[in-house]
Structures are given as structure tokens and as C-alpha cells.
Design a protein around this motif. Structure first.
Motif, PDB file in Angstrom:
ATOM      1  N   TYR B 273       0.819  -1.213   0.000  1.00 43.71           N
ATOM      2  CA  TYR B 273       0.000   0.000   0.000  1.00 43.71           C
ATOM      3  C   TYR B 273       0.852   1.261   0.000  1.00 43.71           C
ATOM      4  O   TYR B 273       2.008   1.247   0.395  1.00 43.71           O
ATOM      5  N   VAL B 274       0.218   2.347  -0.473  1.00 42.58           N
ATOM      6  CA  VAL B 274       0.726   3.700  -0.283  1.00 42.58           C
ATOM      7  C   VAL B 274      -0.276   4.341   0.679  1.00 42.58           C
ATOM      8  O   VAL B 274      -1.477   4.218   0.464  1.00 42.58           O
ATOM      9  N   PRO B 275       0.186   4.979   1.781  1.00 46.85           N
ATOM     10  CA  PRO B 275      -0.771   5.438   2.793  1.00 46.85           C
ATOM     11  C   PRO B 275      -1.890   6.313   2.238  1.00 46.85           C
ATOM     12  O   PRO B 275      -3.033   6.182   2.638  1.00 46.85           O
ATOM     13  N   PHE B 276      -1.566   7.216   1.306  1.00 49.02           N
ATOM     14  CA  PHE B 276      -2.625   8.019   0.697  1.00 49.02           C
ATOM     15  C   PHE B 276      -2.149   8.485  -0.680  1.00 49.02           C
ATOM     16  O   PHE B 276      -0.951   8.436  -0.987  1.00 49.02           O
ATOM     17  N   THR B 277      -3.092   8.917  -1.481  1.00 49.82           N
ATOM     18  CA  THR B 277      -2.807   9.150  -2.897  1.00 49.82           C
ATOM     19  C   THR B 277      -1.700  10.175  -3.113  1.00 49.82           C
ATOM     20  O   THR B 277      -0.893  10.039  -4.014  1.00 49.82           O
ATOM     21  N   GLN B 278      -1.677  11.227  -2.258  1.00 50.32           N
ATOM     22  CA  GLN B 278      -0.712  12.298  -2.473  1.00 50.32           C
ATOM     23  C   GLN B 278       0.599  12.048  -1.722  1.00 50.32           C
ATOM     24  O   GLN B 278       1.385  12.973  -1.504  1.00 50.32           O
ATOM     25  N   ALA B 279       0.827  10.794  -1.307  1.00 50.11           N
ATOM     26  CA  ALA B 279       1.955  10.497  -0.426  1.00 50.11           C
ATOM     27  C   ALA B 279       3.294  10.883  -1.045  1.00 50.11           C
ATOM     28  O   ALA B 279       3.512  10.746  -2.246  1.00 50.11           O
ATOM     29  N   VAL B 280       4.168  11.391  -0.204  1.00 49.85           N
ATOM     30  CA  VAL B 280       5.562  11.657  -0.576  1.00 49.85           C
ATOM     31  C   VAL B 280       6.434  10.858   0.393  1.00 49.85           C
ATOM     32  O   VAL B 280       6.319  11.040   1.599  1.00 49.85           O
ATOM     33  N   PRO B 281       7.258   9.934  -0.086  1.00 53.69           N
ATOM     34  CA  PRO B 281       7.425   9.531  -1.481  1.00 53.69           C
ATOM     35  C   PRO B 281       6.288   8.618  -1.932  1.00 53.69           C
ATOM     36  O   PRO B 281       5.685   7.924  -1.117  1.00 53.69           O
ATOM     37  N   ASN B 282       6.022   8.629  -3.225  1.00 49.45           N
ATOM     38  CA  ASN B 282       4.936   7.813  -3.770  1.00 49.45           C
ATOM     39  C   ASN B 282       5.466   6.412  -4.081  1.00 49.45           C
ATOM     40  O   ASN B 282       5.478   5.977  -5.216  1.00 49.45           O
TER      41      ASN B 282
END
Lengths: 296, 663
Positions: B273-282
Motif C-alpha cells: 500500500y501507499v498510505p494516501f494518494t498524495q503520499a511523498v514519497p509515492n
């Protein structure tokens, strides 16, 4: 095991069935009750409004008698007696001068050694033994009603959670019952207004009965003679107030556990209730299947 | 040494009115070793200091005792004065005649007598003083920022913009912290993500910032200007160089029902997973505990899905060692679990939620794209009750302190509800409304007056379910305690803010203190609000106490300014009042027997071990060694040492005993 026992006046009169069921259940659990010699009234609902010294004296005398009998703990099934004795104990705990004053007043030495326990606190220690001895699982939805005095004020009773107590729920779960979540766990039943303002009691106790019925409880379970009396003895007034006929029985916790352990209903004093104790068919046992999700 | 000058100050009338200062000076002249003594009205003034300088030259003084006020105030003044006259600063001592004598006694002969005694003590000490030189310490010009929420982001950017290198370490897989979870922010209602995500991108692009997400500080050694940190870079199981962030893997993962921490458990996520769509880093991360490849050893769907072959199941944690000169701790907070409140029905009733969960519903990036719904059936609630101070200001059930942000965010929640659903009803149970801040009270008034939020002053005793509604029972204490019952569709608890998980362990690693609640302790609540008691370590944001975004950002910039000032210096100078283990000629080498009781007694971890070698490099003896860069001169080791092998420069045993014996 031995434990001190303070029945108080109610358990010898209007709440005889409470004493009968306490004794029957404790016998089944091999818990020997040693009645405090020459005990007296705790002052009930009147002494403390008449004279603070008299109230404290009456309460402390019982504790001093227990000390003299070599007891460390006293089981006090009546919630009001429990509250009074525990309060006296706390009041004198950090005040040696006052302790001496009261000791002189009652003419007995008092050190403050004896701990005061209510019926739930004592039974909670035996929960595993109770669960192991179940003969007739008490498979009903029950409304656990604690009332005001068992769990409040927290600094006096030092027991369970004041807002949402769990001890009775745990005990009944141990014998197969299903405690319902409901609104009136610690609401007031009207207490001693039973005599002077029956209308108030009908109103307050009415809410308790109505909520338990609405949530399909098979019984209301209590640990206080006053609560039991208001919900049971005052049922005609309650029903009149609610304009409905509610026949839900009001059992003492010791009676409910006693039934689960297979003790004879007569011995538990069930025949003494004014609202007849007629329990429906027990709910079917729910078997939970293990489901292993492996859908890969 | 026996050419000491004594200077007695009247401090206006502060000393002069109860102590006979000329008499003190006269008596001092009789004392052995005193070659000059005089009194003056204000020694700290320019003419007063000149008198001292002149006397040093005229009488070739080798030591000075100034009998005046507390050394806290003017010891630096007088030390500067003697330095101007060519004397070593540490040959000047201050006898405190004001706080220790004139202010606490009546005018009497015995008061003057005590003043004479106080001077005699310092005289005996100064005779044994040795010239000391300030210690110079080099500085590593890199800062470490721990925590990648808004506090850490702000501190890192400010330090980096001032031209210094920054290593930003964030425990979770992405930057943003709690602020990334929020919907709109009070009192302006600007979108939290819209103001935060550009800052997150700035961090990732800044040439001076090294960003390490999914990483934690494992260990810290060293001292101000010269810290050595060990950072555990946890294995993402993704090769960060190869991953393009395309997201193909996320769709294919079969482990689905994992509670989504970013959405506060309101939705589920997959094991990769990526914690949220706008995550940095993606860049995604694989949650090993829930991944079938690790748990059942039979899934590789993400590997098949990845077009760049970036999935790396064998990737291991890395331990990275870095040298840094300063540290900013910005580890944030968490909200109290509402399981502590069975009377509010949490756990039993899905529609009793926390403020942070409400934020996720209200957020455009949340599980409902900003439509406020309730968890049980996904319907839009008509009546919502907000309960402020759930656990805060409640010593019996929660914490004693005020969580500070709840009054404002509760007003905002109620306002957002009314804005999003005009037919809804919002009720707020409160104790007090604490809205101190720029435009804060106006914001709360707006919620009440323009948006029609009903504020009820009183506590809620119980929440129970009846006929599909949550009945909230409380009291309106402004109506004389009248009981209030509200049938609600959703209940939002403003639960207390607590120190973050793992914060006390981190505090131990960094050797910074905590307050009674577990928040990190500042060096002084007013004058050193961003410093800790460990030099070179600074605080920013809610790790210190609950605080809102404006305060957090201001504090982060303050901490960054302190760091920038520190790193802009070529070296540090420190007071030479440090302890030293003595050395003796062979074969003893030192009185130290190597018991190392001092090592465990030292509160600053300044004591290590030193091996004494012979010419062939063979160890003869192991003794304690005190790092002068870390030593704070407290003297604990001196008192602990069983063989009296340790002495404190400027406060040697000899000096202290001489003082006592002179009485």
C-alpha cells in the motif's frame, strides 16, 4: 474459606430470599459465612440525616465487632449497608483522632483493619469456580441492574467502573447468560421514596422496567434489596404508570447464579417474589464455527 | 598565591543598609593573602569595574573576590572586567552578600560578621584557583529532524533554506503526519492537504534535505555539535530506485481487509500500500505481517504485476550511521483511544467516533470524498452530537491537562457538518470554550451565531442505543443542571491528545526528559521553550504538549533558527568547569581503580573508559575517562568516586575543603 458476613436488617425481613440465596450459593462454593456477633442496624436511610455522630457510631460498631471476632473481610450483600459501612471505614481511615473518638463513643476498640465487600466483589473471586459448577446454563438475555450504591461514589466503594460497571455482566456471562447493553444500568430506582413518594418510584423504576422489556431481557438481575423491592413490590404502581402489564421477574444475582448451579428454587427463595419468577425457554446455544479464509 | 584583592559592593542600599560594607573591607585587609580591599556603591557599573581593573594593575593582583550579588547575574560581568585587566577569568570569584546575607537578615553586627565569613570562604577558594581555558568543540554542520509531520517538515525546510544539510527521518512510509489526515483547518477553513502537500514536495526536492521515510532512530551517541546517530531504514520490500509509483501492484494484492491507519480504521487497505494518494514519497510498502508471501509463503501477485521488477522480497532493514551537529525532535501526538469510555458506548456502537475519524469523513481525500456519513450504515447523519473534553481535564478517567485543540476543531466539525448538510443539527457538549488565539473566538461565535450550532454547557453521563438512535444523556448546567437527552445519529468524541507511541523510548535514546504525562520536556517553559536539557537537541510541535498548526509551525521555525545559529558557528566554546580523572606516575597511572561507578552515576553519559597501554600496546589498566564535551560539571562523579580520583576543575576537593575549614 471463611468470610465475615453482615446481613443487615433487610436480609432478615423484607429481603429474606436474598439472604437465603446468598447462604445457599456460598455453601455451594464452599465459602463459610461468619455472621458478625451482635450486629446492629447500619443506620439505613435515616440515621445520617438525624445525627452524623450516631450514623458513624452505628456503622463503625459493626466493623469493630467484626474486628473483635478476628475477621479481615465482611461480605455485605445489601448495597445500602455496604455503602454505609464502606463510607465509615473510609472516613476513619486517615483520621486517628476521629477513630479514637468513635471508639470511645461505641465502647469498642476499632483499628480499621476490616475490609467491606459487596456481593459482586466476593463472587467475582469465585467466577471460575462458578463457571465450572454450572448445571443448568442460564441462557437468557438479562438486564444487569447495578443501581446507585454498588459502584458509587468510586472513592468510597473502590470497586468496578462507576459509569458502566462490568462485574455482574461477567458473572452472568460465566453461567451462560447474555447481558444486554441497555440504558439504565446505574440509574436510580427511587430508593427509599418507595414509602413517602411512591409516584416518584413508579416513574423512575418504570423507566428501568420499560427499557429492560423493550430490549427483550428475560429478567432484571439486581444486587440490592432496595432495588429489588422497588422493581418487584412496586410493580403494580409501575405498570399503572406505564399503562402496560409487565411481568418481567427481578432476580438477585445470587438467585440467578444459584439456578445455574442447580440449587433448588425453594432454597433460593424464588417463591417469595411478588412478580412470579417465570422464565421463558432458554435461548438455544450458539455454536461458533471456525472459518478459515483461504481463498488464494 | 597570595596577592588577592577584595571588592565589597553596597549594591545601592541592597547590601549597604544592613551590612557595614566599609567595615567588611577593613576586616578583609587583615586576612592573610589580601593585599588590597575596598568598598564601592555600585561595583557592576563602569566606574566600579574600572576600580577592579585599576587595582589589578596597581597591586599586581593574582586573584579577585567580588563581594556583591548572586553570581548568576554578574559573575560574567566581573569575569569580563578581570580579563580586560589581563587576568584569567576563572581567578575571579563572587561572594554573594545580597541573597545570602543582606536580604535575609536585619541590620546587626552579626550580619556584618556573616558577610565577612562569606568573603573569607571565597578568599580561601580563590587562593587555590587555577587558570582555566574555555573548551572548544567542533561542529558537524548537519541537522537531524525526527518526525515528518508539519513540525518536522517546517523545521527541515527552514534549516535547509539557511544553507545547512538536513536528514529528515519519518517512521511511517510517507510524510505528512496528522495534518495530512485533516479536512479543513481552523480558523480559516483552508484545506489542510492543499497547504501541506506542496511543502511535502518541497522537502523531497530540496538539495539540502535527505529524506528517510519508513525509518527510525535506533541509537544516539555523542554531544552537541558531534552527535552520532544510528538510523534503522526499515525494509519496504520495494526497490526505491526501480519503483515508478505506477500503482499496478496495489490493485493485484489479494490481502484486502487490513484496517487502514491513515483513514483511522474507517476503511481497509491491502498488504502492499501507499498510505494516501498524495503520499511523498509515492512508493508503496509491503506490510509483512499481513502479506501472504510472508505469512503463507505462496503469493507473488505484486511481483507479476510490477512492470519494473521493483518488488524485492529479500530486502532487509539497513542500519545507517550519520554524524549530525543538532537534532530537532518533532514526533507529534496521538489521540486517546475511546475504549476508555464505555459509558460513551465506544466499541459497542460503531457510530461513536473520534474527532480524527470525523476529519477523515469531512476530508475530500477521505473514505466518502468529503460527504459526512456514519460508519454503521453509510447514511448521512441528521443529528450529530460532539462531546468536548472526552478524557481531557478529567483526572479520574483521562488526563489532567487541556488538550487545547479540541474546542477549536469541534467548532470546525460542527460548522463543516452544517455547511455540508444544511438540514443537519449539531450539538456540542462542553465544559468551557477555550478559544484563545488569533481569530479563534470569532470562529466559535460564527459556528454558534451564523451556523446555528447548539452549544450545551455540561457533561454527558451516558450514550446508549435506542430504536436505531444514539441517545446522549447529559445535563445543561446553565439551565440549573436540567437533564438533557438528544437522539443522535452520530456522536463524535473529542478525545484527549496523548504523547505518541514510542515517545518515551525515543526520549531515553536521545537522553531528553519527559514531563509527568510523557510529553518531552523543554529546558525552560518561558525562556527556553524549544531547547531541551540536552544541549543541541530541540523540540517542535505536539511532542512537547498538545498544540495546533500555527503554534506548531511557529515552534518548528524557532527550533530551526536555534539550529541554524548553532550550525553557522565554526566551533563551540564551553565552560571549562568539567571533571577530570587524575593521572599519576607509573606504576599507579591513576588513583582510579576502574570500578566505573561514576559511569553509571553520570546523568549526562559523559563518562567512558580509557585503556592505558604500555610501549608494546598491551593494556596495563582500564580507567574512567570523562568527555569534556559532554560533562556539565555537576560533580556527581566526584562524590561517587571511592578513591577520590576525580576532581572538578574550578571546584576541586581541595578548594571546597579549604572553604569549609576557613569557617
Amino acid at each position: 474459606m471463611r468470610i465475615g458476613y453482615y446481613p443487615g436488617c433487610s436480609l432478615k425481613s423484607s429481603a429474606r430470599e436474598y439472604e437465603e440465596s446468598v447462604r445457599a450459593l456460598c455453601a455451594a462454593l464452599d465459602l463459610e459465612l461468619v455472621e458478625i456477633p451482635d450486629w446492629n442496624c447500619c443506620g439505613a436511610s435515616s440515621a445520617h440525616v438525624m445525627s452524623a455522630d450516631l450514623a458513624l457510631g452505628l456503622r463503625t460498631r459493626n466493623l469493630a465487632q467484626a474486628e473483635a471476632a478476628g475477621l479481615d473481610e465482611v461480605l455485605t450483600p445489601c448495597a445500602a449497608c455496604f455503602s454505609h459501612l464502606a463510607e465509615a471505614r473510609m472516613e476513619l481511615a486517615d483520621n486517628p483522632n476521629k477513630r479514637q473518638e468513635v471508639a470511645d463513643f461505641i465502647g469498642l476498640p476499632y483499628s480499621g483493619r476490616v475490609r467491606v465487600l459487596n456481593v459482586l466483589a466476593v463472587l467475582d473471586r469465585y467466577r471460575d469456580r462458578i463457571a465450572a459448577k454450572v448445571k443448568n446454563p442460564f441462557r437468557y438475555k438479562v438486564a444487569c441492574y447495578y443501581g446507585c450504591l454498588l459502584v458509587r461514589p468510586p472513592e468510597v466503594v473502590q470497586f468496578d467502573r462507576p459509569e458502566n460497571p462490568q462485574s455482574m455482566d461477567r458473572l452472568l456471562e460465566a453461567v451462560g447468560a447474555k447481558p444486554i447493553p441497555w440504558a439504565c444500568k446505574t440509574e436510580c430506582c427511587g430508593a427509599s421514596f418507595s414509602v413517602t413518594r411512591t409516584d416518584v418510584v413508579a416513574n423512575l423504576s418504570g423507566r428501568i422496567v420499560a427499557d429492560a422489556v423493550k430490549r427483550n431481557a428475560a429478567a432484571i438481575v439486581v444486587a440490592c434489596p432496595m432495588c429489588q423491592s422497588n422493581l418487584d413490590l412496586r410493580r403494580p404502581e409501575i405498570n399503572q404508570q406505564l399503562e402496560q402489564e409487565h411481568g418481567i421477574p427481578v432476580l438477585y444475582i445470587t438467585q440467578a447464579l444459584g439456578l445455574a448451579l442447580g440449587i433448588d428454587p425453594q432454597q433460593l427463595g424464588l417463591q417469595r417474589h411478588l412478580v412470579p419468577v417465570e422464565l421463558p425457554e432458554p435461548e438455544p446455544e450458539v455454536v461458533t464455527a471456525d472459518d478459515d479464509d483461504d481463498d488464494d | 598565591m597570595s596577592r588577592v584583592g577584595v571588592f565589597v559592593c553596597h549594591c545601592g542600599e541592597n547590601i549597604g543598609s544592613t551590612v557595614d560594607c566599609p567595615e567588611v573591607a577593613e576586616r578583609c585587609k587583615q586576612m592573610p593573602g589580601v593585599v588590597h580591599a575596598e568598598d564601592y556603591k555600585y561595583l557592576c557599573s563602569n566606574p566600579g569595574q574600572n576600580k577592579i581593573k585599576q587595582a589589578i594593575k596597581d597591586h599586581q593582583l593574582e586573584g579577585v573576590v567580588v563581594a556583591a550579588c548572586s553570581p548568576r547575574m554578574h559573575e560574567p560581568t566581573f569575569r569580563r572586567a578581570v580579563t580586560d585587566a589581563g587576568m584569567n577569568a576563572y581567578l575571579c570569584e563572587v561572594a554573594n552578600l545580597r541573597e545570602h546575607c543582606s536580604w535575609v537578615h536585619e541590620e546587626a553586627d552579626s550580619t556584618t560578621e556573616k558577610a565577612v565569613d562569606l568573603v573569607r570562604l571565597q578568599l580561601e577558594k580563590v587562593k587555590r584557583n587555577k587558570p582555566l581555558q574555555p573548551i572548544e568543540v567542533p561542529i558537524t554542520k548537519t541537522a537531524l529532524v525526527i518526525g515528518g509531520g508539519v513540525a518536522g517538515i517546517q523545521a527541515a525546510l527552514d534549516i535547509a533554506d539557511s544553507g545547512h544539510k538536513v536528514i529528515l527521518v519519518e517512521r511511517s512510509p510517507a510524510l505528512g503526519g496528522h495534518m495530512a489526515q485533516l479536512s479543513e483547518t481552523f480558523p480559516t477553513l483552508d484545506c489542510s492537504q492543499c497547504i501541506l502537500t506542496p511543502r511535502m514536495v518541497d522537502v523531497s526536492r530540496h538539495p539540502n534535505i535527505t529524506l528517510m521515510t519508513y525509518s527510525e532512530v535506533e541509537h544516539l551517541d555523542g554531544f552537541i555539535g558531534n552527535f552520532k546517530a544510528t538510523i534503522r531504514k526499515r525494509a519496504r520490500k520495494i526497490d526505491e530506485e526501480l519503483c515508478t509509483g505506477c500503482g499496478e501492484c496495489l490493485q493485484k494484492c489479494p490481502s484486502k481487509d487490513i484496517s487502514d491507519g491513515f483513514n483511522e480504521g474507517l476503511t481497509t487497505r491491502r498488504a502492499i500500500y501507499v498510505p494516501f494518494t498524495q503520499a511523498v514519497p509515492n512508493i508503496p510498502v509491503i506490510d509483512v505481517e499481513n502479506c501472504r508471501h510472508y505469512q503463507k509463503k505462496k503469493c507473488d501477485r505484486c511481483v507479476k504485476a510490477c512492470p519494473t521488477k521493483a518488488i524485492s522480497f529479500n530486502q532487509q532493514d539497513e542500519l545507517i550511521h550519520v554524524d549530525v551537529g543538532a537534532i530537532v525532535v518533532a514526533t507529534g501526538y496521538k489521540v486517546m483511544s475511546t475504549e476508555k469510555f464505555p459509558e460513551y458506548g465506544y466499541g459497542t456502537y460503531p457510530d461513536v467516533i473520534t474527532g480524527l475519524q470525523f476529519e477523515r469523513y469531512a476530508s475530500a481525500s477521505g473514505p466518502t470524498q468529503g460527504v459526512i456519513k456514519r460508519p454503521s450504515d453509510g447514511k448521512e447523519p441528521e443529528t450529530v452530537v460532539f462531546i468536548a473534553c472526552s478524557g481531557s481535564r478529567d483526572a479520574a478517567k483521562g488526563v489532567k491537562y487541556c488538550s487545547k485543540i479540541c474546542c477549536m476543531y469541534t467548532a470546525k466539525h460542527a460548522m463543516l457538518l452544517k455547511h455540508k448538510n444544511h438540514n443537519s443539527k449539531a450539538y456540542v457538549f462542553y465544559m468551557d470554550i477555550r478559544a484563545a488565539g488569533k481569530n479563534y473566538d470569532e470562529f466559535v461565535r460564527r459556528a454558534i451565531e451564523e451556523d446555528g450550532v447548539k452549544y450545551i454547557r455540561g457533561r454527558v453521563s451516558r450514550v446508549y442505543e435506542e430504536d436505531g438512535k444514539l441517545v446522549v444523556k447529559g445535563a445543561d448546567t446553565l439551565l440549573g443542571g436540567r437533564p438533557v437527552e438528544i437522539k443522535a445519529d452520530l456522536v463524535v468524541l473529542a478525545t484527549a491528545s496523548l504523547p505518541n507511541d514510542g515517545q518515551s523510548e525515543l526520549a531515553r535514546k536521545l537522553h531528553v526528559g519527559c514531563d509527568e504525562y510523557g510529553f518531552l520536556a523543554e529546558a525552560h517553559p518561558k525562556l527556553k521553550p524549544v531547547e531541551t536539557n540536552t544541549a543541541g537537541i530541540y523540540l517542535a510541535g505536539a511532542c512537547q504538549s498538545p498544540r495546533d498548526i500555527p503554534e506548531t509551525v511557529a515552534q518548528a521555525s524557532a527550533a530551526a533558527a536555534k539550529v541554524a545559529a548553532l550550525l553557522s558557528r565554526s566551533h563551540l566554546t564551553r565552560e571549562p568547569i568539567v571533571a577530570e580523572v587524575n593521572r599519576r606516575p607509573a606504576p599507579l597511572h591513576s588513583d582510579c581503580t576502574g570500578c566505573f561507578l561514576c559511569e553509571s552515576a553520570c546523568p549526562y553519559r559523559a563518562i567512558g573508559q580509557e585503556e592505558i597501554l604500555d610501549r608494546d600496546g598491551i593494556v596495563i589498566k582500564t580507567i574512567a575517562k570523562i568527555n569534556p564535551g559532554l560533562c556539565q560539571g555537576c560533580g556527581t562523579c566526584v562524590a561517587t568516586c571511592r578513591t577520590k580520583a576525580i576532581d572538578l576543575h574550578g571546584f576541586s576537593n581541595e578548594q571546597i575543603f579549604a572553604e569549609i575549614m576557613s569557617l
